[in-house]
Write a protein that holds these residues in place. Structure first.
Motif, PDB file in Angstrom:
ATOM      1  N   LEU A   1       0.841  -1.201   0.000  1.00 52.31           N
ATOM      2  CA  LEU A   1       0.000   0.000   0.000  1.00 52.31           C
ATOM      3  C   LEU A   1       0.874   1.248   0.000  1.00 52.31           C
ATOM      4  CD1 LEU A   1      -2.779   1.335   0.183  1.00 52.31           C
ATOM      5  CD2 LEU A   1      -2.688   1.080   2.671  1.00 52.31           C
ATOM      6  N   GLN A   2       1.948   1.181   0.748  1.00 49.61           N
ATOM      7  CA  GLN A   2       2.888   2.310   0.835  1.00 49.61           C
ATOM      8  C   GLN A   2       3.420   2.674  -0.564  1.00 49.61           C
ATOM      9  OE1 GLN A   2       6.520   1.196   2.744  1.00 49.61           O
ATOM     10  NE2 GLN A   2       6.890   3.227   3.619  1.00 49.61           N
ATOM     11  N   HIS A   3       3.907   1.680  -1.299  1.00 47.31           N
ATOM     12  CA  HIS A   3       4.452   1.920  -2.639  1.00 47.31           C
ATOM     13  C   HIS A   3       3.358   2.320  -3.623  1.00 47.31           C
ATOM     14  CE1 HIS A   3       7.959  -0.252  -1.017  1.00 47.31           C
ATOM     15  NE2 HIS A   3       8.652   0.424  -1.947  1.00 47.31           N
ATOM     16  N   PHE A   4       2.195   1.699  -3.500  1.00 48.85           N
ATOM     17  CA  PHE A   4       1.092   1.961  -4.431  1.00 48.85           C
ATOM     18  C   PHE A   4       0.639   3.422  -4.308  1.00 48.85           C
ATOM     19  CE2 PHE A   4      -3.366   1.371  -6.000  1.00 48.85           C
ATOM     20  CZ  PHE A   4      -3.054   0.817  -7.235  1.00 48.85           C
TER      21      PHE A   4
ATOM     22  N   GLU B   1       5.521  11.010   6.502  1.00 53.00           N
ATOM     23  CA  GLU B   1       6.244  10.055   7.351  1.00 53.00           C
ATOM     24  C   GLU B   1       6.165   8.643   6.790  1.00 53.00           C
ATOM     25  OE1 GLU B   1       4.681  10.431  11.275  1.00 53.00           O
ATOM     26  OE2 GLU B   1       5.461  12.456  11.583  1.00 53.00           O
ATOM     27  N   PHE B   2       4.980   8.277   6.266  1.00 55.04           N
ATOM     28  CA  PHE B   2       4.819   6.939   5.695  1.00 55.04           C
ATOM     29  C   PHE B   2       5.637   6.760   4.414  1.00 55.04           C
ATOM     30  CE2 PHE B   2       0.660   6.561   8.091  1.00 55.04           C
ATOM     31  CZ  PHE B   2       1.030   5.439   8.827  1.00 55.04           C
ATOM     32  N   LEU B   3       5.801   7.876   3.655  1.00 52.54           N
ATOM     33  CA  LEU B   3       6.412   7.748   2.330  1.00 52.54           C
ATOM     34  C   LEU B   3       7.854   8.226   2.287  1.00 52.54           C
ATOM     35  CD1 LEU B   3       3.442   9.110   0.122  1.00 52.54           C
ATOM     36  CD2 LEU B   3       3.865   6.781   0.899  1.00 52.54           C
ATOM     37  N   GLN B   4       8.430   8.638   3.430  1.00 47.30           N
ATOM     38  CA  GLN B   4       9.720   9.321   3.415  1.00 47.30           C
ATOM     39  C   GLN B   4      10.883   8.454   2.943  1.00 47.30           C
ATOM     40  OE1 GLN B   4      10.581  10.634   7.384  1.00 47.30           O
ATOM     41  NE2 GLN B   4      10.321   8.603   8.309  1.00 47.30           N
ATOM     42  N   ASN B   5      10.810   7.155   3.149  1.00 46.22           N
ATOM     43  CA  ASN B   5      11.948   6.294   2.789  1.00 46.22           C
ATOM     44  C   ASN B   5      11.864   5.745   1.371  1.00 46.22           C
ATOM     45  OD1 ASN B   5      13.204   6.548   5.318  1.00 46.22           O
ATOM     46  ND2 ASN B   5      11.800   5.016   6.198  1.00 46.22           N
ATOM     47  N   LEU B   6      10.873   6.181   0.599  1.00 44.86           N
ATOM     48  CA  LEU B   6      10.692   5.630  -0.755  1.00 44.86           C
ATOM     49  C   LEU B   6      11.378   6.499  -1.792  1.00 44.86           C
ATOM     50  CD1 LEU B   6       6.946   4.570  -0.510  1.00 44.86           C
ATOM     51  CD2 LEU B   6       8.963   3.166  -0.191  1.00 44.86           C
TER      52      LEU B   6
END
Length: 911
Positions: A869-872, A906-911
Motif C-alpha cells: 500500500l505504501q508503494h502503491f 512520514e509513511f512515504l519518506q523512505n521511498l
C-alpha cells in the motif's frame, strides 16, 4: 317432564335414534333435541342407562345425551340450566352403585361423573371421593374396578383445573388427604394381588396421584412446603424400608424417587449464599429438609440405593447372556433405558450425593474398602455387590475427587481385577473399564495412559461382547479427553483400530453399530492424518454397511459422521472414495428424497469437507451442485453451510463452477435477498465477494444482476454497518481489479438515477469516505484504500474534488497495515505475503486442507497481499503530480489537512 310417564316415550325415542333408517332416525333426534331443556329429562336418561336389562345401544346413547347435557346445561348461569334440586338427585343417582357390566358404557359413565365433579366437587358434592374410596375397598371385583375407573377420571379432571380458586379447593380437598389415600390404594394393591384385573387401574390411579403431587411441587414449590415432611416420610418409607415390600411397583418407585429428588435439588428450598438474603420460605423448607435428612437416614438411603437398587437384576443378567448387544445399548442409555428404574435410581443417587457428600462419602468409601481384592467367582452375590459399588464410585467421580487417589487404585487394585479371566468375572471386567471411563477426565495421570491403552487392547479381545463394547466406549472417552496425546496412542493405533473394525463387523444391531462407529469417528478425528495407513478395510466395508442400512436412517447418520472424519483424515487421498462418497452426498442432500429429513445436516457437512479436501474438481463433484438450488429455497438453518459449500466450489474451480452454475446461483441469490435477515444478506454478499476475489472478471459478469443493488446501497448509505462493509468490499474488488466493468456499472446506474456519471461517482466516493469506519476487517480497509487511490492519476474534477477524502482513507489504512520490521528497523506492509510454505505441525495440530492451500496461493495473487500500500500510494501520487505538474499538484495537496499531510510524508519518506 314426569319421570314415570316420560320414561317409555324417551326410551322409544332413543330406540328410534339408534335406527339405521334415516326416516326413523331424524325425527327421533329432533324430538330428543327438544327435550334437552325439559326438567326431568336427565333423570329419565339416568334411569335408562342404569337399567342393565335394556339394549346396549340405547343405554350408550342415553349416556351420550346425558354427557352432552352436562356441558350445555349444568352450570347455573347456562340458558335453560338444570335446577339445583334435579342436580342433587342426579349426583346421588350417579354414585348409587358401580356395577355397570359393559366396559365402554362404564368408561363413558366415569367420564360423565368426572365432568360433574369438575363443576361441583368438593363444594356441592363432598361425598363423591369418600363414596369412591369406600367402593374401591369393597370385595366385589366389578364394583372395585368401576369405582377405580371413575376415581381415575375424577382425579385426572380435578388436577387439570386452572382457576386459582379451583386450584386452592383442589389443594385443600385433595392434596391434604393425598398420602392417606395413596396408602389406602397401596394397601388395596396388597389385597388384590399382582394378577387381579383391578391391579392395572389401581396402579394407574396411584401413578396419577403421584403425578399430581410432582406437578404441584414443580409449579408451586412454595405452596408445597407444608407437604415436604409428609412427602419425604411417605416416599422414603415405601422406597427404602420394608413398608414398600409387596406393594411398591416399579413406576411407583420411580415417582417416589422423583419426588425425593425434586425436593432435594429444588432451588426454592435452598438458602442464599448469604443467609440474611434468604427468603423466609426457603429457610423454612431448608429447615424441614435438614431435620429429615439426618445422618442415619442419609446413610440408610445411600446404602440401600447402592446395595439394593444398583444391583443388576435377574432380567438384566439374562439379557446380557441372551442378547448382549441390547444389554450394552440399554446400559449406555438406549431409548427404553430412559424410562426404567435404573437411570432414575442413578440420578437420585447423584443428586443426594452432591447435596450431602460429606455424609455419604465415608459411607461409600467404607463399602469400597469392604470389597478390596479379587472377589470369589463362586460368590455371585459379592460379584453383583462389587459391580454396584464400583458403579456408585464411577457416578460420583467428581464428588470423590479429593477423597480417592484413583491413580493408585488403578495400579494397585483395578488392574488386577481386569486380569481375572474367569467368565463369571466379566461383570467386574466390564464395570472396571466403565469406571475408568468415568474417571478419565476427572483424575487420571497422563503418564498412565500407555498402561491404559495396553488394557484397552487386551479387553478389546475379551471373549465377552459386552466387555468389548464397553471397552470401546471407554476408548472414546479417553481419546475425547483434553489430556489425550497422539504420540502416546500411536504405538497402539494399528492394533486397536483393527479390533474396532472387527467389532463393527461383528455386532448386528443398528444401535450397536452406531455406537462403535462413533468411537471409530472419534479416533479418526483425534489422530487425523496418522490414520491413513489403517483405514483400507473400513473404506471397503462402509459401502456395504450403507447399503445394508437403507431402512435405518440413524445408522446412516453415524456413517456420514464417520465419513466426515475419514475425509478429513485422508485429505487429498479422499478422492479415491468418490465412487462411494459422491452418491452418498447426492442422496443425503436431495430434498426430493425422503431420507434427507434425517441425513441432510450431516450430508451437507460431508459435502463441505469433501470439497475442502478435494485436490481438483471432477465432473461428478460438479454435478452434485444440482441439489443446491432446492436447498437454497428451503432457507433453513443449514443455509450457512450451503453458502460455505458454494464458496468451496469457487475456491476449487471458479471458472468451471461459475460457467456451469453462475446463472442459476445468481437467480437463487436474487430470490433469497427479497426476504432474508441482515445476517443472511451478508452471507450471500460474501459469496459474491469471494467470487470477485478469486475471479474478478468472471465474478463481475456472473453476479452482474446483484450489483446494482450493492451500488444503490452504497449511494443511499446502507444503515446496517456489516452490510455496508460488505457492499464496500464488493465494490472495492470491482474498482481495483475490473475497472472497465466498474465504469460500465457506473454508466448504467447514472442512467437509471438520471445523474451525470461524475456526479454519481462523487456520491460513491463521499459515502465511502464517510462510512470507512463501518469496515472493521484490515483486509477490506486496505482494499478500500487501494481501490480509491487506483482512481489516480486523473484530471477528472470530481475525483480531484474528493482527493482529500481519498488521501484520508489511505492514511487510515496505512496506520492499519504498517508495522516495524524487527530485522531492518524500517516500517513495512504487514499484509504482504511473498511465498507459500507448508507449515510445520506438531502431532496435535491439524494439517492444512487442500482449500487452505488454495486460499494461500490465491492470497499470493491478491493485491491486498501482493501490493505494498505504501508503494502503491507513492506511485499514484507521483503519477498525479506528473499529470498536473508541481504547481497544480501543490494546490491539490493544499486541500488536505496539514496533520494528514505530515503523516503521509512520514509513511512515504523512505521511498
Amino acid at each position: 317432564m314426569d319421570i314415570d310417564s316420560a320414561s317409555s316415550v324417551v326410551l322409544q325415542a332413543l330406540t328410534q335414534a339408534t335406527s339405521q333408517d334415516t326416516a326413523v332416525l331424524k325425527p327421533a333426534e329432533e324430538q330428543l333435541r327438544q327435550w334437552e331443556t325439559q326438567p326431568g329429562f336427565y333423570s329419565v336418561l339416568l334411569n335408562i342407562f342404569n337399567n342393565h336389562m335394556l339394549d346396549v345401544n340405547v343405554r350408550w346413547l342415553a349416556v351420550l345425551y346425558f354427557k352432552n347435557g352436562i356441558d350445555r346445561y349444568w352450570r347455573r348461569v347456562a340458558p335453560h340450566a338444570l335446577s339445583e334440586e334435579e342436580k342433587t338427585s342426579l349426583r346421588a343417582g350417579l354414585i348409587t352403585n358401580f356395577n355397570e357390566p359393559v366396559n365402554q358404557i362404564a368408561t363413558q359413565i366415569a367420564v360423565l361423573i368426572a365432568k360433574v365433579a369438575r363443576l361441583d366437587c368438593p363444594r356441592q358434592w363432598p361425598e363423591l371421593i369418600p363414596v369412591l374410596l369406600e367402593s374401591v375397598k369393597g370385595q366385589d371385583g366389578l364394583q372395585q374396578h368401576r369405582a377405580l375407573l371413575t376415581f381415575y377420571h375424577v382425579t385426572k379432571t380435578l388436577a387439570s383445573k386452572r382457576l386459582a380458586q379451583d386450584k386452592r379447593l383442589f389443594q385443600d380437598g385433595f392434596l391434604n388427604a393425598v398420602f392417606e389415600r395413596l396408602k389406602e390404594f397401596l394397601e388395596c394393591c396388597r389385597q388384590v394381588g399382582p394378577e387381579s384385573t383391578c391391579r392395572e387401574k389401581l396402579e394407574k390411579t396411584i401413578i396419577l396421584y403421584t403425578k399430581v403431587l410432582l406437578d404441584f411441587l414443580e409449579y408451586h414449590p412454595c405452596a408445597f412446603i407444608p407437604l415436604i415432611q409428609r412427602s419425604l416420610e411417605f416416599a422414603v418409607s415405601y422406597v427404602f424400608t420394608p413398608a414398600g415390600e409387596g406393594v411398591a411397583f416399579e413406576r411407583f418407585i420411580v415417582q417416589c424417587m422423583n419426588l425425593i429428588k425434586m425436593i432435594v435439588k429444588n432451588e426454592a428450598y435452598k438458602p442464599a449464599k448469604n443467609v440474611e438474603d434468604s427468603k423466609p420460605e426457603s429457610l423454612e423448607a431448608h429447615k424441614i429438609k435438614t431435620a429429615f435428612f439426618t445422618h442415619p437416614t442419609l446413610t440408610e438411603i445411600g446404602r440401600r440405593l447402592v446395595s439394593h437398587y444398583f444391583l443388576l437384576t435377574e432380567e438384566e443378567l439374562t439379557m446380557w447372556e441372551e442378547d448382549p448387544e441390547s444389554f450394552a445399548v440399554e446400559e449406555t442409555g438406549g431409548d427404553s433405558w430412559k424410562y426404567s428404574l435404573r437411570p432414575c435410581t442413578e440420578v437420585l443417587f447423584l443428586d443426594i450425593f452432591h447435596n450431602y457428600s460429606q455424609t455419604l462419602t465415608p459411607v461409600l468409601l467404607e463399602m469400597v474398602e469392604n470389597l478390596q481384592g479379587p472377589t470369589n467367582v463362586e460368590d455371585p452375590v459379592q460379584l453383583l455387590m462389587k459391580d454396584a459399588v464400583y458403579n456408585a464410585v464411577g457416578l460420583a467421580a467428581y464428588e470423590l475427587f479429593d477423597s480417592v487417589d484413583f491413580d493408585q487404585w488403578f495400579k494397585n487394585q483395578l488392574l488386577g481385577e481386569l486380569q481375572v479371566s474367569h467368565h463369571r468375572y466379566k461383570l467386574i471386567r466390564r464395570r472396571v473399564i466403565w469406571l475408568i471411563g468415568q474417571w478419565i477426565s476427572v483424575k487420571f495421570k497422563s503418564v498412565l495412559r500407555p498402561l491404559l491403552y495396553e488394557v484397552i487392547l487386551s479387553l478389546m479381545q475379551d471373549p465377552d461382547l459386552v466387555v468389548r463394547i464397553e471397552t470401546a466406549t471407554t476408548l472414546k472417552l479417553t481419546v475425547d479427553d483434553f489430556e489425550f496425546r497422539t504420540e502416546q496412542f500411536l504405538p497402539y493405533l494399528e492394533s486397536i483400530f483393527g479390533l474396532l473394525f472387527h467389532l463393527l463387523q461383528q455386532v448386528t444391531e443398528c444401535d450397536t453399530k452406531m455406537q462403535v462407529l462413533h468411537v471409530i469417528s472419534c479416533v479418526i478425528e483425534r489422530v487425523n492424518i496418522q490414520i491413513r495407513p489403517y483405514v483400507g478395510c473400513l473404506v471397503q466395508y462402509l459401502p456395504l454397511l450403507w447399503k445394508q442400512s437403507e431402512e435405518h436412517n440413524m445408522l446412516r447418520c453415524a456413517i456420514l459422521t464417520t465419513l466426515i472424519h475419514l475425509v478429513q483424515g485422508l485429505g487429498a487421498e479422499s478422492k479415491n472414495l468418490y465412487p462411494f462418497l459422491l452418491p452418498v452426498i447426492q442422496l443425503s442432500t436431495d430434498v426430493s428424497q425422503p431420507p434427507h429429513v434425517y441425513l441432510l445436516e450431516d450430508g451437507l457437512e460431508l459435502w463441505l469437507v469433501t470439497l475442502e479436501n478435494s485436490p481438483a474438481v471432477t465432473p461428478e463433484l460438479l454435478r452434485i451442485f444440482q441439489n443446491m438450488s432446492a436447498l437454497l429455497e428451503l432457507s433453513s438453518e443449514n443455509l450457512r453451510t450451503c453458502f460455505q459449500i458454494v464458496n468451496a466450489y469457487i475456491y476449487l474451480s471458479a471458472s468451471e463452477f461459475l460457467q456451469n452454475y453462475g446463472e442459476s446461483l445468481c437467480q437463487s441469490f436474487s430470490d433469497l435477498l427479497k426476504d432474508i435477515t441482515n445476517e443472511g444478506q451478508v452471507q450471500v454478499l460474501k459469496v459474491v465477494e469471494i467470487a470477485l476475489k478469486v475471479s474478478p472478471i468472471l465474478g463481475s459478469h456472473m453476479f452482474q444482476p446483484l450489483l446494482p443493488a450493492v451500488f444503490r446501497g452504497i449511494v443511499d448509505g446502507e444503515r446496517y454497518p456489516v452490510v455496508m462493509s460488505t457492499y464496500l468490499g464488493i465494490m472495492g474488488r470491482i474498482l481495483l481489479q475490473n475497472s472497465s466493468f466498474f465504469s460500465s456499472l457506473l454508466s448504467k446506474m447514472a442512467s437509471e438515477c438520471r445523474q451525470e456519471m461524475d456526479q454519481l461517482l462523487g456520491s460513491v466516493i463521499e459515502m465511502w469516505v464517510d462510512r470507512m469506519d463501518n469496515i472493521t476487517q484490515p483486509e477490506r480497509r486496505k482494499l478500500s484504500a487501494l481501490a480509491l487511490v487506483s482512481l489516480l492519476p486523473s484530471d477528472n474534477s470530481v475525483i480531484q474534488d474528493k482527493f482529500c477524502g481519498i488521501i484520508s482513507i489511505c492514511i487510515e489504512a496505512l496506520h492499519d497495515v504498517m508495522s516495524e520490521d524487527p530485522e531492518t528497523g524500517t516500517s513495512k506492509d504487514c499484509m504482504l505475503m511473498s511465498h507459500f510454505e507448508e507449515p510445520k505441525l506438531s502431532d496435535d495440530e491439524e494439517p492444512p486442507t487442500e482449500q487452505d492451500k488454495r486460499k494461500k496461493l490465491l492470497a499470493l495473487e491478491d493485491p491486498v497481499h501482493s501490493v505494498s500500500l505504501q508503494h502503491f500510494v507513492y506511485e499514484k501520487l507521483k503519477a498525479q503530480q506528473g499529470l498536473m505538474g508541481d504547481q497544480g499538484f501543490g494546490v491539490l495537496m493544499e486541500t488536505v489537512d496539514t496533520v494528514l499531510v505530515r503523516q503521509l510524508q512520514e509513511f512515504l519518506q523512505n521511498l
